[in-house]
Design an enzyme around this catalytic site. Structure first.
Site, short mmCIF file in Angstrom:
data_model
loop_
_atom_site.label_atom_id
_atom_site.label_comp_id
_atom_site.label_asym_id
_atom_site.label_seq_id
_atom_site.Cartn_x
_atom_site.Cartn_y
_atom_site.Cartn_z
CB THR A 1 -0.94 0.01 1.22
OG1 THR A 1 -1.85 -1.08 1.08
CG2 THR A 1 -1.72 1.31 1.32
CG ASN B 1 2.68 -1.35 3.72
OD1 ASN B 1 2.65 -0.48 2.84
ND2 ASN B 1 1.86 -2.39 3.72
#
Length: 419
Positions: free
Chosen positions: A85, A106
């Site tokens: 992400t 991340n």
């Protein structure tokens, strides 16, 4: 089910949670659009986290299917490695591969700073010194074009000393209806105070995919609820009468993993000699003593089954994640990459059934989505898969923003999708 999904979403943004939640809009008051920028069109860049390239068709997201027919769609969008992400959201808004902008995962270790960056740590998330490149909102503000962000990786940090004029601290307590109304309110401001670039992040599909897997009915429901919100957003924006272009993307796809036969930390790794960053499908080893690399590498190569072992110097070139690409010196001295659907798992708790992070050139389920519609776009066009680094030059072209710094993205996409 809605209440359950909301609760799951509140608990984590791919693991991101904060004890204190601030729902207040933050506004920088002394900025205005220049006269030149007031004449420019508008872009709403939407990210549906974890919205796999085939979800709209798989789960019959009727509004998105109709909107892409009125604009352009890609067969898929190829995320950067690792397909996580934070790295990919920041790649989309900088046009740089993760190893070139610095957010290499991340959560990761920086040997120079002797610090860990974690998406769960607000002190790191809001520290602009962790972020390289020039995000789209920074580029816009530098050229006296106002920007707004209803969440995006990096938008809470003063990067190059600049934040979006309108922005929020990340939280999921603000109802979607309020978020949509806020976007409309921004677009109804006076011209000198109206943002021309808006980023809009939607996490729910990713939450469902992680918790239940990509093929679960809960994930279908999350896709259809997001689809309904897209309809609400586009209808609400249409009431402003402004020339708004929508770019709908995702950061990565989702795959169902083998939750029963996971890999422990390999016996060859001595944690007294290595800092371990992982687990998941990518484990990075930072040597505390560089002399230990050669012998440990040999041992790992001998015992490796179901995963690949690389030194930073021989990581496959197409990943853009090796020694030559490591501009911030944050990539591990050695990397262990599992073959899908396997993962490393070091916890006593069972892993969630859905995940992402694999090499997108080998695992199609990692591919993301790209649709775009609005007055600037061609209609009824489907283009081949492309890399997400190309979104940056597309948005700058839509907004008429200039950039002289070097990026990885190319302008081929611009020629394919803009009228």
């Amino acid at each position: 089910m809605k209440r359950f999904l909301f609760f799951a979403a509140f608990l984590f943004w791919n693991g991101l949670s904060y004890a204190q939640v601030d729902t207040t809009q933050r506004v920088i008051q002394d900025r205005h659009n220049s006269t030149e920028q007031q004449q420019k069109p508008y872009v709403i860049l939407i990210s549906a986290d974890g919205f796999r390239y085939d979800y709209a068709d798989k789960y019959q997201a009727k509004n998105l299917l109709a909107l892409r027919q009125k604009g352009v769609q890609a067969e898929s969008m190829i995320p950067s490695f690792p397909t996580k992400t934070f790295p990919n959201h920041y790649t989309i808004v900088t046009g740089l591969y993760p190893a070139h902008h610095g957010l290499v995962n991340n959560n990761f270790y920086d040997p120079q700073r002797k610090e860990h960056y974690s998406m769960r740590d607000r002190s790191k998330v809001e520290d602009g010194s962790w972020y390289g490149g020039t995000p789209l909102w920074v580029l816009a503000e530098q050229q006296q074009m106002l920007s707004a962000s209803f969440f995006w990786v990096g938008s809470e940090a003063p990067i190059q000393g600049i934040l979006p004029t309108y922005h929020y601290q990340y939280n999921e307590q603000i109802p979607m209806e309020k978020r949509i109304q806020t976007v409309v309110d921004w677009l109804n401001l006076q011209e000198d105070r109206r943002p021309h670039l808006i980023t809009f992040y939607m996490p729910e599909v990713d939450h469902a995919g992680h918790r239940f897997g990509p093929d679960a009915p809960e994930t279908r429901q999350a896709v259809q609820e997001l689809d309904a919100h897209i309809r609400q957003l586009t209808d609400a924006v249409a009431t402003t009468g402004l020339p708004v272009n929508f770019v709908f993307v995702s950061d990565h796809g989702m795959i169902e993993i083998d939750t029963k036969d996971t890999y422990p930390l390999p016996a060859a790794i001595d944690t007294a000699k290595f800092m371990v960053s992982g687990p998941g499908m990518l484990v990075e080893l930072h040597a505390k003593d560089k002399s230990a690399i050669k012998s440990t590498y040999k041992k790992l190569k001998k015992e490796a089954k179901g995963y690949q072992v690389y030194k930073k110097s021989n990581v496959p070139k197409h990943l853009h994640y090796g020694k030559k690409d490591d501009r911030y010196r944050r990539i591990g001295d050695m990397l262990l990459l599992t073959d899908a659907p396997k993962i490393f798992h070091f916890s006593t708790r069972p892993p969630s059934p859905g995940t992402h992070g694999y090499d997108a050139t080998k695992v199609k389920a990692m591919h993301a989505t790209f649709y775009a519609w609005g007055p600037a776009f061609r209609q009824g066009v489907t283009i081949p898969s492309f890399e997400n680094i190309d979104i940056y030059p597309l948005v700058t072209e839509l907004l008429g923003l200039r950039y002289n710094h070097k990026i990885d993205g190319k302008k081929k996409l611009v020629r394919e999708v803009i009228k």
